[in-house]
Design a protein around this motif. Structure first.
Motif, short mmCIF file in Angstrom:
data_model
loop_
_atom_site.label_atom_id
_atom_site.label_comp_id
_atom_site.label_asym_id
_atom_site.label_seq_id
_atom_site.Cartn_x
_atom_site.Cartn_y
_atom_site.Cartn_z
N LEU A 9 -9.20 8.02 -3.91
CA LEU A 9 -8.90 9.45 -3.79
C LEU A 9 -8.07 9.72 -2.54
O LEU A 9 -8.02 8.88 -1.63
CB LEU A 9 -10.21 10.24 -3.74
N PRO A 10 -7.39 10.87 -2.46
CA PRO A 10 -6.54 11.19 -1.32
C PRO A 10 -7.23 10.99 0.03
O PRO A 10 -8.41 11.29 0.18
CB PRO A 10 -6.18 12.66 -1.54
N TRP A 11 -6.49 10.44 0.98
CA TRP A 11 -6.90 10.20 2.37
C TRP A 11 -7.92 9.06 2.50
O TRP A 11 -8.46 8.84 3.59
CB TRP A 11 -7.45 11.47 3.03
N GLN A 12 -8.14 8.32 1.43
CA GLN A 12 -9.12 7.22 1.49
C GLN A 12 -8.41 5.85 1.44
O GLN A 12 -8.78 4.96 0.68
CB GLN A 12 -10.14 7.36 0.35
N GLU A 13 -7.41 5.71 2.31
CA GLU A 13 -6.65 4.45 2.37
C GLU A 13 -7.56 3.27 2.71
O GLU A 13 -7.37 2.16 2.19
CB GLU A 13 -5.53 4.56 3.41
N GLU A 14 -8.52 3.49 3.58
CA GLU A 14 -9.41 2.40 3.99
C GLU A 14 -10.24 1.90 2.81
O GLU A 14 -10.46 0.68 2.66
CB GLU A 14 -10.32 2.85 5.13
N LEU B 210 0.85 -1.19 0.00
CA LEU B 210 0.00 0.00 0.00
C LEU B 210 0.88 1.24 0.00
O LEU B 210 1.71 1.43 0.91
CB LEU B 210 -0.91 0.03 1.23
N LYS B 211 0.72 2.08 -1.03
CA LYS B 211 1.32 3.42 -1.03
C LYS B 211 0.24 4.38 -0.56
O LYS B 211 -0.69 4.68 -1.29
CB LYS B 211 1.79 3.82 -2.43
N PRO B 212 0.32 4.86 0.67
CA PRO B 212 -0.72 5.78 1.15
C PRO B 212 -0.59 7.16 0.54
O PRO B 212 0.36 7.46 -0.19
CB PRO B 212 -0.47 5.83 2.66
N THR B 213 -1.56 8.02 0.82
CA THR B 213 -1.42 9.45 0.55
C THR B 213 -0.13 9.89 1.24
O THR B 213 0.20 9.42 2.34
CB THR B 213 -2.62 10.21 1.14
N GLY B 214 0.60 10.82 0.62
CA GLY B 214 1.94 11.16 1.07
C GLY B 214 2.12 11.42 2.55
O GLY B 214 3.15 11.05 3.12
N ASN B 215 1.14 12.05 3.21
CA ASN B 215 1.33 12.40 4.61
C ASN B 215 0.41 11.64 5.55
O ASN B 215 0.19 12.07 6.68
CB ASN B 215 1.16 13.91 4.82
N ARG B 216 -0.15 10.50 5.10
CA ARG B 216 -1.02 9.72 6.00
C ARG B 216 -0.18 9.05 7.09
O ARG B 216 -0.62 8.87 8.22
CB ARG B 216 -1.81 8.68 5.21
N LEU B 217 1.03 8.62 6.74
CA LEU B 217 1.99 8.08 7.71
C LEU B 217 3.20 9.01 7.76
O LEU B 217 3.61 9.56 6.74
CB LEU B 217 2.43 6.67 7.31
N TYR C 152 0.44 8.31 -9.92
CA TYR C 152 -0.26 8.43 -8.63
C TYR C 152 0.61 9.03 -7.53
O TYR C 152 0.12 9.33 -6.44
CB TYR C 152 -0.87 7.08 -8.24
N ASN C 153 1.90 9.23 -7.82
CA ASN C 153 2.73 10.07 -6.94
C ASN C 153 2.51 11.54 -7.26
O ASN C 153 2.49 12.39 -6.36
CB ASN C 153 4.20 9.72 -7.09
N ILE C 154 2.35 11.84 -8.55
CA ILE C 154 2.03 13.21 -8.95
C ILE C 154 0.67 13.61 -8.38
O ILE C 154 0.50 14.71 -7.83
CB ILE C 154 2.03 13.34 -10.50
N LEU C 155 -0.32 12.71 -8.49
CA LEU C 155 -1.67 13.00 -8.00
C LEU C 155 -1.76 12.88 -6.47
O LEU C 155 -2.66 13.44 -5.86
CB LEU C 155 -2.67 12.03 -8.63
N ASP C 156 -0.82 12.16 -5.87
CA ASP C 156 -0.82 11.87 -4.43
C ASP C 156 -2.09 11.13 -4.00
O ASP C 156 -2.74 11.48 -3.01
CB ASP C 156 -0.65 13.17 -3.61
N PHE C 157 -2.44 10.09 -4.77
CA PHE C 157 -3.57 9.23 -4.45
C PHE C 157 -3.05 7.96 -3.76
O PHE C 157 -1.98 7.45 -4.11
CB PHE C 157 -4.30 8.78 -5.72
N PRO C 158 -3.80 7.40 -2.80
CA PRO C 158 -3.40 6.10 -2.23
C PRO C 158 -3.58 5.01 -3.27
O PRO C 158 -4.58 4.98 -3.98
CB PRO C 158 -4.36 5.92 -1.05
#
Length: 548
Positions: free
Chosen positions: A523-528, A223-230, A466-472
């Motif tokens: 979408l961002p911040w929707q890791e779950e 899992l690659k999370p949104t950049g600042n989730r962890l 998805y690193n450019i978009l910063d999506f999980p």
């Protein structure tokens, strides 16, 4: 260079250098005749964690089983850089702990670039040897507080800017599934160790696919999370200060439920208090456990890197399985991916013309696999501009790389950042217009031969978007390369029909039986939600294979 484990785990204890499959560890047999290393190693993380927490499985049994297996995998793949001796002290203290964390007694592996107190974070550079870190990264601190036991650090490519795994200190890491193949990178040591069964939970970083390539190449999940989730505090990036291509730290494991358990453990008060820049968003159980049908976007190609036959088939077969399970699949059209790769990714990573990249290598031996990048970084802007203009009619992708590697003014960097923001808003608008919950996407695969990733940096288009978009984004293995895929590969030409396309075709050849994965995006911040979708994909694949 193979890691030097303490003497009691050395070849003196086992003629083969490590316990053979099905063989108990000698120190276990002496003390606990009924304990089987194989039975411990076969437990999935949620079940292992439950047994550790309820006391039915002592942590030392688990720890030494994984140390033995890790030694075997390290001998075979050269994936470990260092054994964390203090893990034995932590193991003894864990037994005295009052409150048991969610990862109590679980041995975990850590990528070289994630700081562990008293140990080097080399990034494959000789100059970083014998410079132990003063403190643990926040990630490692939280893992320890949750009862996990970091026990090894794992190999990376020099500088991390590669999806192979080789450096001058520790050498080449090999894929545990086929030694002639790359394990992926830059979290390649983690991919090899987890993929080979020597670690039940590993941690890496991702700035262009560095978690996802090793997972896909080694047949595991990530899992690659949104950049600042962890928290990334205490995690050393490939290029300090660059913000265009967003890096993330994330977990790797054999299955999705293990990743979910890991995220439950990490998204806690300790994480939020140790790094106040991390949003205090605990794990959303309701979203992860939902059974509502999903509205899923999908595409088979990004029209930049032609998918291998197995990649295309993986998406098509997954689409049908999801539709049969009651989900709605909607085509999603990607456009201008070449612009994203050249003008956002390459230009964003090397906005200074490659000066920071060159600085990292000062005093280091330059490797031929990065020869083109060195040459571009050293060339003046005027030369890059002239050569880009000359090459455009004959080698359009090479021309674009030359143009993207120019040094930018501050004003140009700000304009680039603004353009990336606008692109992200447009992408989300397209997503919401189709009323999507998640997206099903191809993942580069199967594993490329050793040495090929260094020649095929343009093939990161499926991940770097998805690193450019910063999506999980998560990776789940869904199929294996077939003889039919291999036969169909004979007609592979690529979209540009240039040297890179011809080289990629060669890199794909001879892959029958190797795993192929898909990407699951939210979408961002929707890791779950991302994990919930990954779990759905994994379950459907297992059902098809008759395993559930």
């Amino acid at each position: 260079m193979c890691p030097q484990f303490p003497s009691r785990f050395s070849r003196e204890r086992s003629p083969s250098g490590s316990p053979r499959p099905g063989q108990d560890l000698p120190w276990e047999r002496e003390k606990h005749p009924s304990v089987s290393m194989v039975s411990i190693l076969s437990l999935p993380l949620p079940e292992l964690s439950k047994k550790l927490r309820d006391g039915s499985l002592p942590p030392e049994h688990v720890f030494y089983s994984y140390v033995g297996k890790a030694l075997q995998i390290a001998t075979e793949t050269n994936c470990i850089t260092e054994y964390l001796q203090e893990s034995e002290t932590q193991l003894r203290k864990a037994k005295l702990a009052g409150k048991l964390g969610l990862l109590y007694g679980v041995p975990v592996s850590i990528k070289d670039s994630i700081n562990c107190q008293g140990h080097d974070s080399t990034l494959g550079f000789i100059k970083n040897l014998n410079k132990p870190m003063a403190e643990d990264s926040v990630l490692v601190q939280v893992l320890r507080r949750q009862g996990a036991i970091p026990f090894v650090k794992t190999n990376v490519p020099q500088s991390l800017i590669s999806y192979d795994c080789k450096n001058l200190i520790f050498g080449q890491t090999f894929n545990p599934l086929l030694y002639t193949r790359s394990p992926g990178g830059s979290s390649g040591g983690e991919g090899a160790l987890v993929g080979g069964g020597g670690s039940i939970l590993g941690f890496g970083t991702d700035v262009g696919g560095s978690l996802r390539f090793p997972a896909a190449f080694c047949g595991i999940c990530a899992l690659k999370p949104t950049g600042n989730r962890l928290s990334k505090k205490g995690v050393i990036p490939s290029v300090l200060g660059q913000k265009a291509v967003v890096a993330a730290v994330g977990p790797m494991a054999k299955d999705v439920e293990s990743l979910a358990l890991c995220m439950r453990a990490l998204l806690c008060e300790d994480m939020f208090s140790l790094d106040s820049t991390v949003p205090p968003l605990p794990f959303n159980e309701e979203v992860y456990c939902s059974t509502q049908p999903l509205h899923i976007g999908y595409y088979e190609t990004d029209f930049f890197t032609m998918p291998s036959p197995a990649m295309r088939r993986a998406v098509r077969e997954m689409k049908k399985l999801l539709e049969d399970a009651g989900h709605t699949l909607v085509p999603f059209e990607l456009t201008n991916v070449d612009h994203v790769v050249f003008d956002f990714c390459i230009r964003g990573m090397f906005a200074d013309g490659g000066a920071s990249f060159l600085k990292k290598f000062k005093g280091e031996l330059e490797k031929s696999s990065m020869g083109l990048l060195f040459w571009l970084a050293k060339s003046p802007n005027w030369l890059k501009t002239v050569l880009s203009w000359i090459a455009k009619p004959f080698m359009p992708r090479f021309s674009s790389i030359l143009r993207s590697m120019r040094a930018n003014t501050v004003d140009e960097v700000w304009s680039l950042q603004h353009e990336i923001e606008e692109f992200c808003h447009q992408f989300i608008a397209q997503w919401k217009k189709l009323n999507l919950d998640v997206m099903l996407c191809p993942m580069l695969g199967p594993a490329l031969g050793i040495g090929y990733p260094g020649k095929l940096s343009v093939a990161v288009s499926y991940t770097m978007l998805y690193n450019i978009l910063d999506f999980p984004t998560g990776v789940v293995p869904v199929t294996l390369v077939t003889d039919e895929d291999e036969d169909e590969l004979k007609g592979y030409q690529g979209y540009f029909r240039d040297w890179w396309d011809r080289t990629l075709a060669k890199a794909f050849h001879g892959s029958v039986g190797l795993p192929v994965a898909v990407q699951c995006v939210a979408l961002p911040w929707q890791e779950e939600l991302c994990l919930r979708f990954m779990k759905e994909v994994e379950t459907l694949v297992l059902k098809t294979d008759g395993l559930v």
